[in-house]
Design a protein around this motif. Structure first.
Motif, PDB file in Angstrom:
ATOM      1  N   TRP A 236      45.189  44.922  73.367  1.00  0.00           N
ATOM      2  CA  TRP A 236      45.966  45.575  74.500  1.00  0.00           C
ATOM      3  C   TRP A 236      47.325  44.922  74.495  1.00  0.00           C
ATOM      4  CZ3 TRP A 236      44.531  50.310  74.580  1.00  0.00           C
ATOM      5  CH2 TRP A 236      43.283  50.707  74.115  1.00  0.00           C
TER       6      TRP A 236
ATOM      7  N   SER B 147      49.742  46.174  72.246  1.00  0.00           N
ATOM      8  CA  SER B 147      49.743  47.699  72.151  1.00  0.00           C
ATOM      9  C   SER B 147      50.905  48.303  73.131  1.00  0.00           C
ATOM     10  CB  SER B 147      48.406  48.160  72.616  1.00  0.00           C
ATOM     11  OG  SER B 147      47.464  47.586  72.061  1.00  0.00           O
TER      12      SER B 147
ATOM     13  N   VAL C 156      42.171  60.990  76.717  1.00  0.00           N
ATOM     14  CA  VAL C 156      42.299  59.536  77.031  1.00  0.00           C
ATOM     15  C   VAL C 156      40.941  59.036  77.101  1.00  0.00           C
ATOM     16  CG1 VAL C 156      42.855  57.757  78.631  1.00  0.00           C
ATOM     17  CG2 VAL C 156      44.562  59.626  78.092  1.00  0.00           C
TER      18      VAL C 156
ATOM     19  N   LEU D 207      46.906  49.211  79.973  1.00  0.00           N
ATOM     20  CA  LEU D 207      48.025  49.542  79.422  1.00  0.00           C
ATOM     21  C   LEU D 207      48.960  50.598  80.314  1.00  0.00           C
ATOM     22  CD1 LEU D 207      49.233  49.351  76.564  1.00  0.00           C
ATOM     23  CD2 LEU D 207      48.311  51.496  75.649  1.00  0.00           C
TER      24      LEU D 207
ATOM     25  N   LEU E 136      59.281  53.200  71.944  1.00  0.00           N
ATOM     26  CA  LEU E 136      58.181  52.346  71.369  1.00  0.00           C
ATOM     27  C   LEU E 136      58.582  52.093  69.916  1.00  0.00           C
ATOM     28  CD1 LEU E 136      55.192  51.713  72.113  1.00  0.00           C
ATOM     29  CD2 LEU E 136      54.564  53.801  70.832  1.00  0.00           C
TER      30      LEU E 136
ATOM     31  N   SER F 203      48.454  54.701  65.619  1.00  0.00           N
ATOM     32  CA  SER F 203      49.121  55.374  66.614  1.00  0.00           C
ATOM     33  C   SER F 203      47.842  56.476  67.005  1.00  0.00           C
ATOM     34  CB  SER F 203      50.243  55.980  66.318  1.00  0.00           C
ATOM     35  OG  SER F 203      51.206  54.755  65.973  1.00  0.00           O
TER      36      SER F 203
ATOM     37  N   ALA G 260      52.544  52.233  74.888  1.00  0.00           N
ATOM     38  CA  ALA G 260      52.350  53.640  75.022  1.00  0.00           C
ATOM     39  C   ALA G 260      53.640  54.247  75.618  1.00  0.00           C
ATOM     40  CB  ALA G 260      51.310  53.809  76.227  1.00  0.00           C
TER      41      ALA G 260
ATOM     42  N   LEU H 140      45.553  54.527  81.567  1.00  0.00           N
ATOM     43  CA  LEU H 140      45.033  54.104  80.217  1.00  0.00           C
ATOM     44  C   LEU H 140      44.084  53.181  80.167  1.00  0.00           C
ATOM     45  CD1 LEU H 140      48.696  54.277  78.603  1.00  0.00           C
ATOM     46  CD2 LEU H 140      46.826  55.942  78.069  1.00  0.00           C
TER      47      LEU H 140
ATOM     48  N   TRP I 163      52.355  53.162  80.692  1.00  0.00           N
ATOM     49  CA  TRP I 163      53.087  54.133  80.281  1.00  0.00           C
ATOM     50  C   TRP I 163      54.544  53.849  80.126  1.00  0.00           C
ATOM     51  CZ3 TRP I 163      51.333  57.895  77.172  1.00  0.00           C
ATOM     52  CH2 TRP I 163      49.965  58.433  77.263  1.00  0.00           C
TER      53      TRP I 163
ATOM     54  N   LEU J 208      55.396  57.913  76.827  1.00  0.00           N
ATOM     55  CA  LEU J 208      55.227  59.149  77.686  1.00  0.00           C
ATOM     56  C   LEU J 208      56.310  60.003  77.376  1.00  0.00           C
ATOM     57  CD1 LEU J 208      53.401  60.184  79.957  1.00  0.00           C
ATOM     58  CD2 LEU J 208      55.092  59.447  81.605  1.00  0.00           C
TER      59      LEU J 208
END
Length: 241
Positions: free
Chosen positions: A126, A129, A106, A149, A156, A97, A131, A145, A151, A133
């Protein structure tokens, strides 16, 4: 430049670029001298293996290469919560993480991943994966991203735990009581043959242990633990007079 000369020129250029990348990744690692070569070539003893195991930091597990983690720690500023020291990365086994607070973070993260990928040929998946926010950013203001990816502001899942909004956190406890009852039901037929010790082993090792991971980081909803305890006590004393 003829074809053979061009080939060897490009080969040498690629070698130099690769060496520069390795120098960046290995810059913070300790250097060994030739005097240690004979010692390092000796077979590993049981005592050395035990010493190495006990020297591992708590909460650490083998996984992602340390050079990549060190590079991210050095270049990504990370996030500070309530005045605590900034955290830029958290890693366990092959789960990583990364915490970013601005567009520069970023970009630094993307540069770190590109550097590591060029040196090791490893790539981020990815597609697996996510993300999350947080804070005052809106989805349109947040930095772009890598890897396509996107947000999200809902939640998550990290190492089996849902983080994020109240709705996301509630998912950690959905059907928790039902799962406990199902596990207890699998052993009900054997209760008449179980000693007190056997019943305690089932409760602690096979039933209650399913909650420890969640309870280490989250507070259970009001009344849930009391109800679970009532069911466990009933299981323990079932059939006894």
């Amino acid at each position: 430049m003829d074809a053979p000369s061009s080939f060897f020129f490009n080969l040498e250029k690629q070698h130099n670029e690769r060496q520069q990348i390795l120098d960046i990744l290995l810059a913070d690692l300790p250097n060994l001298v030739l005097d240690n070569k004979d010692m390092l070539d000796l077979p590993l003893t049981l005592e050395e293996l035990k010493a190495a195991a006990f020297q591992m930091s708590l909460g650490r597990a083998p996984g992602i290469d340390e050079p990549l983690l060190g590079l991210i720690r050095k270049r990504v500023k990370g996030v500070s919560i309530q005045g605590l020291p900034c955290v830029s990365i958290s890693a366990y086994a092959d789960d990583v993480s990364v915490f970013v607070s601005n567009r520069v973070d970023v970009q630094e993260l993307e540069d770190c991943l590109q550097t590591y990928s060029a040196a090791s040929s490893a790539k981020v998946n990815w597609g697996k994966s996510g993300a999350l926010l947080g804070g005052p950013w809106s989805s349109t203001e947040a930095p772009r991203l890598p890897g396509g990816l996107l947000w999200n502001k809902t939640g998550l899942k990290v190492l089996g735990i849902h983080f994020g909004s109240a709705e996301a956190v509630r998912k950690n406890w959905e059907c928790a009581l039902m799962q406990i009852l199902e596990k207890l039901a699998k052993w009900t037929w054997l209760l008449s043959q179980l000693s007190y010790r056997g019943r305690v082993l089932i409760i602690n090792n096979l039933v209650a242990s399913t909650l420890w991971h969640r309870l280490a980081v989250l507070n259970a909803p009001p009344g849930l633990l009391a109800e679970i305890q009532r069911r466990l006590v009933a299981f323990f004393w079932s059939g006894q007079r």
